[in-house]
Motif scaffolding. Structure first.
Motif, PDB file in Angstrom:
ATOM      1  N   MET A 212      27.140 -16.993  37.124  1.00 26.07           N
ATOM      2  CA  MET A 212      28.135 -15.991  36.779  1.00 26.07           C
ATOM      3  C   MET A 212      27.513 -14.715  37.080  1.00 26.07           C
ATOM      4  O   MET A 212      26.390 -14.335  36.442  1.00 26.07           O
ATOM      5  CB  MET A 212      28.566 -16.358  35.231  1.00 26.07           C
ATOM      6  N   ASP A 213      28.386 -13.654  37.515  1.00 27.46           N
ATOM      7  CA  ASP A 213      27.873 -12.367  37.777  1.00 27.46           C
ATOM      8  C   ASP A 213      28.148 -11.752  36.388  1.00 27.46           C
ATOM      9  O   ASP A 213      29.038 -11.959  35.500  1.00 27.46           O
ATOM     10  CB  ASP A 213      28.870 -11.705  38.778  1.00 27.46           C
ATOM     11  N   ASN A 214      27.345 -10.623  36.186  1.00 30.45           N
ATOM     12  CA  ASN A 214      27.324  -9.886  34.791  1.00 30.45           C
ATOM     13  C   ASN A 214      27.049  -8.581  35.038  1.00 30.45           C
ATOM     14  O   ASN A 214      26.142  -8.073  35.794  1.00 30.45           O
ATOM     15  CB  ASN A 214      26.702 -10.474  33.565  1.00 30.45           C
ATOM     16  N   ASP A 215      27.375  -7.688  34.047  1.00 28.56           N
ATOM     17  CA  ASP A 215      27.072  -6.084  33.976  1.00 28.56           C
ATOM     18  C   ASP A 215      26.245  -6.020  32.669  1.00 28.56           C
ATOM     19  O   ASP A 215      26.379  -4.965  32.169  1.00 28.56           O
ATOM     20  CB  ASP A 215      28.415  -5.148  34.206  1.00 28.56           C
ATOM     21  N   LEU A 216      26.017  -6.900  32.453  1.00 27.28           N
ATOM     22  CA  LEU A 216      25.118  -6.699  30.848  1.00 27.28           C
ATOM     23  C   LEU A 216      24.149  -5.718  30.807  1.00 27.28           C
ATOM     24  O   LEU A 216      23.982  -4.911  29.838  1.00 27.28           O
ATOM     25  CB  LEU A 216      24.518  -8.307  30.480  1.00 27.28           C
ATOM     26  N   ASN A 217      23.235  -5.646  31.863  1.00 26.82           N
ATOM     27  CA  ASN A 217      22.300  -4.366  31.795  1.00 26.82           C
ATOM     28  C   ASN A 217      23.210  -2.946  31.975  1.00 26.82           C
ATOM     29  O   ASN A 217      22.572  -2.140  31.368  1.00 26.82           O
ATOM     30  CB  ASN A 217      21.484  -4.512  32.900  1.00 26.82           C
ATOM     31  N   VAL A 218      24.178  -2.954  32.439  1.00 26.73           N
ATOM     32  CA  VAL A 218      25.078  -1.662  32.508  1.00 26.73           C
ATOM     33  C   VAL A 218      25.314  -1.380  31.113  1.00 26.73           C
ATOM     34  O   VAL A 218      25.253  -0.535  30.599  1.00 26.73           O
ATOM     35  CB  VAL A 218      26.211  -1.776  33.386  1.00 26.73           C
ATOM     36  N   TRP A 219      26.010  -2.455  30.419  1.00 27.69           N
ATOM     37  CA  TRP A 219      26.269  -2.158  29.069  1.00 27.69           C
ATOM     38  C   TRP A 219      25.576  -2.027  28.095  1.00 27.69           C
ATOM     39  O   TRP A 219      25.556  -0.891  27.052  1.00 27.69           O
ATOM     40  CB  TRP A 219      27.182  -3.470  28.630  1.00 27.69           C
ATOM     41  N   ARG A 220      24.360  -2.625  28.187  1.00 28.75           N
ATOM     42  CA  ARG A 220      23.082  -2.187  27.408  1.00 28.75           C
ATOM     43  C   ARG A 220      22.557  -0.827  27.702  1.00 28.75           C
ATOM     44  O   ARG A 220      22.389  -0.025  26.539  1.00 28.75           O
ATOM     45  CB  ARG A 220      21.785  -3.263  27.808  1.00 28.75           C
ATOM     46  N   ALA A 221      22.507  -0.217  28.895  1.00 28.48           N
ATOM     47  CA  ALA A 221      22.039   0.943  29.090  1.00 28.48           C
ATOM     48  C   ALA A 221      23.158   1.968  28.554  1.00 28.48           C
ATOM     49  O   ALA A 221      22.408   2.985  28.036  1.00 28.48           O
ATOM     50  CB  ALA A 221      22.030   1.317  30.481  1.00 28.48           C
ATOM     51  N   LYS A 222      24.345   1.804  28.663  1.00 30.68           N
ATOM     52  CA  LYS A 222      25.322   2.669  27.992  1.00 30.68           C
ATOM     53  C   LYS A 222      25.298   2.892  26.666  1.00 30.68           C
ATOM     54  O   LYS A 222      25.332   3.706  25.988  1.00 30.68           O
ATOM     55  CB  LYS A 222      26.894   2.353  28.565  1.00 30.68           C
ATOM     56  N   ALA A 223      24.632   1.716  26.041  1.00 28.30           N
ATOM     57  CA  ALA A 223      24.490   1.648  24.602  1.00 28.30           C
ATOM     58  C   ALA A 223      23.267   2.039  24.071  1.00 28.30           C
ATOM     59  O   ALA A 223      23.058   2.367  22.859  1.00 28.30           O
ATOM     60  CB  ALA A 223      24.846   0.276  23.956  1.00 28.30           C
ATOM     61  N   ASP A 224      22.277   2.431  25.096  1.00 27.48           N
ATOM     62  CA  ASP A 224      20.951   2.781  24.653  1.00 27.48           C
ATOM     63  C   ASP A 224      20.345   1.697  23.866  1.00 27.48           C
ATOM     64  O   ASP A 224      19.609   2.291  22.989  1.00 27.48           O
ATOM     65  CB  ASP A 224      21.007   4.239  24.233  1.00 27.48           C
ATOM     66  N   VAL A 225      20.451   0.598  24.372  1.00 27.41           N
ATOM     67  CA  VAL A 225      19.689  -0.500  23.386  1.00 27.41           C
ATOM     68  C   VAL A 225      18.494  -1.225  24.391  1.00 27.41           C
ATOM     69  O   VAL A 225      18.909  -1.438  25.600  1.00 27.41           O
ATOM     70  CB  VAL A 225      20.634  -1.460  22.643  1.00 27.41           C
ATOM     71  N   THR A 226      17.558  -1.743  23.836  1.00 28.56           N
ATOM     72  CA  THR A 226      16.528  -2.472  24.680  1.00 28.56           C
ATOM     73  C   THR A 226      17.031  -3.838  24.844  1.00 28.56           C
ATOM     74  O   THR A 226      17.882  -4.236  23.946  1.00 28.56           O
ATOM     75  CB  THR A 226      15.098  -2.237  23.868  1.00 28.56           C
ATOM     76  N   GLN A 227      16.447  -4.689  25.595  1.00 26.27           N
ATOM     77  CA  GLN A 227      16.606  -6.192  25.576  1.00 26.27           C
ATOM     78  C   GLN A 227      16.394  -6.577  24.252  1.00 26.27           C
ATOM     79  O   GLN A 227      17.004  -7.564  23.643  1.00 26.27           O
ATOM     80  CB  GLN A 227      15.606  -6.635  26.497  1.00 26.27           C
ATOM     81  N   GLU A 228      15.216  -6.365  23.404  1.00 28.69           N
ATOM     82  CA  GLU A 228      14.839  -6.639  22.371  1.00 28.69           C
ATOM     83  C   GLU A 228      15.837  -6.515  21.111  1.00 28.69           C
ATOM     84  O   GLU A 228      16.273  -7.409  20.505  1.00 28.69           O
ATOM     85  CB  GLU A 228      13.258  -6.285  21.965  1.00 28.69           C
TER      86      GLU A 228
ATOM     87  N   GLU B 100      35.518 -10.578  29.577  1.00 24.73           N
ATOM     88  CA  GLU B 100      35.493 -10.280  30.895  1.00 24.73           C
ATOM     89  C   GLU B 100      35.085  -9.041  31.442  1.00 24.73           C
ATOM     90  O   GLU B 100      34.997  -8.650  32.774  1.00 24.73           O
ATOM     91  CB  GLU B 100      37.204 -10.198  31.255  1.00 24.73           C
ATOM     92  N   ASP B 101      34.897  -7.979  30.492  1.00 21.93           N
ATOM     93  CA  ASP B 101      34.210  -6.589  30.881  1.00 21.93           C
ATOM     94  C   ASP B 101      32.878  -7.027  31.196  1.00 21.93           C
ATOM     95  O   ASP B 101      32.403  -6.118  32.232  1.00 21.93           O
ATOM     96  CB  ASP B 101      34.518  -5.735  29.541  1.00 21.93           C
ATOM     97  N   ILE B 102      32.043  -7.919  30.843  1.00 19.19           N
ATOM     98  CA  ILE B 102      30.746  -8.095  30.969  1.00 19.19           C
ATOM     99  C   ILE B 102      30.542  -9.235  32.002  1.00 19.19           C
ATOM    100  O   ILE B 102      29.795  -8.930  32.939  1.00 19.19           O
ATOM    101  CB  ILE B 102      29.952  -8.560  29.672  1.00 19.19           C
ATOM    102  N   PHE B 103      31.082 -10.080  31.743  1.00 20.66           N
ATOM    103  CA  PHE B 103      31.020 -11.390  32.694  1.00 20.66           C
ATOM    104  C   PHE B 103      32.131 -11.679  33.854  1.00 20.66           C
ATOM    105  O   PHE B 103      33.295 -11.673  33.312  1.00 20.66           O
ATOM    106  CB  PHE B 103      30.931 -12.632  31.733  1.00 20.66           C
ATOM    107  N   GLN B 104      31.693 -11.990  34.967  1.00 22.78           N
ATOM    108  CA  GLN B 104      32.765 -12.292  35.866  1.00 22.78           C
ATOM    109  C   GLN B 104      32.337 -13.555  36.588  1.00 22.78           C
ATOM    110  O   GLN B 104      31.055 -13.624  36.827  1.00 22.78           O
ATOM    111  CB  GLN B 104      32.789 -11.165  37.050  1.00 22.78           C
ATOM    112  N   PRO B 105      33.281 -14.498  36.943  1.00 20.38           N
ATOM    113  CA  PRO B 105      32.971 -15.724  37.389  1.00 20.38           C
ATOM    114  C   PRO B 105      32.472 -15.564  38.756  1.00 20.38           C
ATOM    115  O   PRO B 105      33.025 -14.566  39.464  1.00 20.38           O
ATOM    116  CB  PRO B 105      34.159 -16.593  37.438  1.00 20.38           C
ATOM    117  N   ASP B 106      31.624 -16.590  39.197  1.00 22.58           N
ATOM    118  CA  ASP B 106      31.249 -16.472  40.745  1.00 22.58           C
ATOM    119  C   ASP B 106      32.525 -16.626  41.697  1.00 22.58           C
ATOM    120  O   ASP B 106      33.523 -17.584  41.363  1.00 22.58           O
ATOM    121  CB  ASP B 106      30.209 -17.600  41.005  1.00 22.58           C
ATOM    122  N   THR B 107      32.537 -15.931  42.850  1.00 22.77           N
ATOM    123  CA  THR B 107      33.597 -16.010  43.661  1.00 22.77           C
ATOM    124  C   THR B 107      33.350 -16.802  44.699  1.00 22.77           C
ATOM    125  O   THR B 107      34.223 -17.333  45.679  1.00 22.77           O
ATOM    126  CB  THR B 107      33.821 -14.666  44.003  1.00 22.77           C
ATOM    127  N   GLU B 108      32.227 -17.568  44.684  1.00 18.59           N
ATOM    128  CA  GLU B 108      31.970 -18.463  45.955  1.00 18.59           C
ATOM    129  C   GLU B 108      32.655 -20.005  45.607  1.00 18.59           C
ATOM    130  O   GLU B 108      32.556 -20.296  44.648  1.00 18.59           O
ATOM    131  CB  GLU B 108      30.499 -18.795  45.964  1.00 18.59           C
TER     132      GLU B 108
END
Length: 65
Positions: free
Chosen positions: A1-17, A57-65
């Motif tokens: 599954m494709d995702n933009d989690l790193n983008v959302w995390r960067a916008k919120a300025d939070v670390t993975q931890e 759906e803003d974070i996760f997108q199903p694989d298109t394959e």
């Protein structure tokens, strides 16, 4: 599954931890999701969307394959 989690995390300025602590998973789980190596459970996907106050759906997108 494709995702933009790193983008959302960067916008919120939070670390993975910090995100992992907020949704009660390990930092490694967040890292694996961001790298596309792990698809979160529905419960975790909802927790992440709730944390960022957006739709799943803003974070996760199903694989298109």
């Amino acid at each position: 599954m494709d995702n933009d989690l790193n983008v959302w995390r960067a916008k919120a300025d939070v670390t993975q931890e910090e995100l992992a602590d907020a949704v009660e998973v390990s930092r490694q789980t967040i890292n694996a999701i961001e790298r596309g190596r792990y698809d979160p459970s529905l419960e975790l996907a909802f927790a992440l969307a709730d944390f960022f106050e957006c739709a799943i759906e803003d974070i996760f997108q199903p694989d298109t394959e």
